[in-house]
Scaffold this active site. Structure first.
Site, mmCIF file in Angstrom:
data_model
loop_
_atom_site.group_PDB
_atom_site.id
_atom_site.type_symbol
_atom_site.label_atom_id
_atom_site.label_comp_id
_atom_site.label_asym_id
_atom_site.label_seq_id
_atom_site.Cartn_x
_atom_site.Cartn_y
_atom_site.Cartn_z
ATOM 1 N N ASN A 209 1.357 -1.181 -0.133
ATOM 2 C CA ASN A 209 -0.072 -0.302 0.001
ATOM 3 C C ASN A 209 1.004 1.270 0.114
ATOM 4 O O ASN A 209 1.893 1.150 0.404
ATOM 5 C CB ASN A 209 -0.807 -0.212 1.472
ATOM 6 C CG ASN A 209 -0.203 -0.259 2.476
ATOM 7 O OD1 ASN A 209 0.897 0.711 2.956
ATOM 8 N ND2 ASN A 209 -0.685 -0.949 3.359
ATOM 9 N N ASP A 280 -5.844 -7.985 1.774
ATOM 10 C CA ASP A 280 -5.301 -9.643 1.540
ATOM 11 C C ASP A 280 -6.552 -10.098 0.219
ATOM 12 O O ASP A 280 -6.729 -10.494 -1.243
ATOM 13 C CB ASP A 280 -6.485 -10.751 2.558
ATOM 14 C CG ASP A 280 -5.268 -10.166 3.917
ATOM 15 O OD1 ASP A 280 -4.443 -9.456 3.698
ATOM 16 O OD2 ASP A 280 -6.805 -10.557 4.817
#
Length: 333
Positions: A209, A280
């Site tokens: 991220n 995920d």
């Protein structure tokens, strides 16, 4: 990606022909649900009247749950403690049709368990039981042997490395697994964390991220535009020699770059309940779609939709195959 260019019905059917191996830090997510009606007379804290207990899989196990939910033949290789939580986690994986035959048990470690106390869909407290030291050489040897045995019998289409800094993905394990995949022609994807951020040399898909990128590269920029993200991709590539960057941008969507092709894909409007486990889902969907199609634009598009969908659920949750199919048909036109 025009809808007429992609037969989503066939793509989703083809997922059942895909073989996925997930290696990394698996964990048990325990949820205690209750109500808060008063403050404790013993201390200024809420009293939670517990109503029910729920067990879910987390970390790398949640990645495996997502690919299995889409129909892929999914296996997981990780390290468990010789404890009740390990037994429960293994049972949950098996109940979801995930192959656990190659899991490693280390009696000297505890199985990671994150216990969340919930009231009215709000998290009141989290209790973590975990081991964060790197696994020892003997456990490394066993893990690598299990992966080699798995490859000899069930060569996967994609290997997903899921790092939560719990000690399973050591520098040696990372290096040897990527080398194995390169020699076997298996696509690799990684969801990194800070500790081993620059250890994933030669991986195919690198999915951090934006916060992890800034920390991993020691960058102070606040810009989130395509040109800046291209610079980030180039900086990452100098360190990793990877093929594809897939960077999640929270509410701004995802960015991907492969060769000269780069794009920011914005999020779709959602009622956000909980962002737990969204990363995920993104790595699971992106890796599975890319392995099946070699189309990174489509993989990023579908992963972006999937990440938003699971944010509508409270707690870690796997993507719903039918919901994702319907949204892809609706939005990717």
């Amino acid at each position: 990606m025009k809808k007429e260019e992609m037969d989503f019905e066939q793509l989703f059917k083809n997922f059942s022909n895909s073989k996925v191996l997930v290696v990394g830090d698996i964990m048990l997510d325990t949820y205690w649900w209750g109500n808060v009606d008063r403050i404790s007379p013993e201390a200024p804290v809420p009293v939670v009247a517990l109503k029910k207990k729920e067990l879910r899989v987390g970390g790398a196990a949640n990645v495996a749950l997502n690919t299995a939910s889409l129909g892929a033949a999914t296996s997981v290789i990780a390290v468990l403690g010789n404890d009740e939580n390990g037994t429960l986690l293994k049972q949950l994986l098996q109940q979801s049709g995930i192959n656990t035959d190659y899991l490693v048990t280390d009696p000297g470690r505890v199985t990671t368990n994150k216990t969340r106390v919930m009231s009215r869909n709000q998290q009141m407290m989290r209790l973590d039981a975990e081991e964060t030291e790197d696994i020892g050489k003997a456990t490394e040897d066993m893990l690598l042997q299990h992966v080699a045995d798995f490859f000899s019998k069930h060569k996967p289409d994609v290997l997903i490395l899921e790092d939560y800094n719990k000690g399973v993905l050591t520098p040696r394990v990372i290096k040897e697994l990527i080398a194995l995949c390169q020699s076997a022609g298996v696509t690799t994807a990684v969801d990194p964390k800070r500790k081993n951020f620059l250890s994933f040399q030669g991986v195919d898909i690198f999915k951090p991220n934006l916060k992890e990128v800034r920390e991993g590269l020691n960058m102070v920029t606040d810009a989130v535009d395509e040109e800046e993200l291209k610079h980030i991709h180039q900086a990452l590539q100098k360190k990793l020699q990877h093929r594809i960057s897939l960077i999640t941008l929270s509410e701004k969507g995802v960015f991907y770059q492969v060769d000269g092709e780069a794009r920011i894909i914005p999020t779709h409007v959602r009622n956000i309940a909980d962002v737990s486990g969204a990363g995920d889902t993104v790595i699971a969907v992106a890796a599975l779609v890319y392995a099946a199609t070699k189309n990174m634009h489509l993989a990023a598009d579908m992963a972006n939709i999937a990440g938003g969908l699971v944010c509508e659920e409270v707690g870690t949750a796997a993507i719903d195959k039918e919901k994702l199919y319907n949204e892809c048909c609706l939005l990717l036109d």
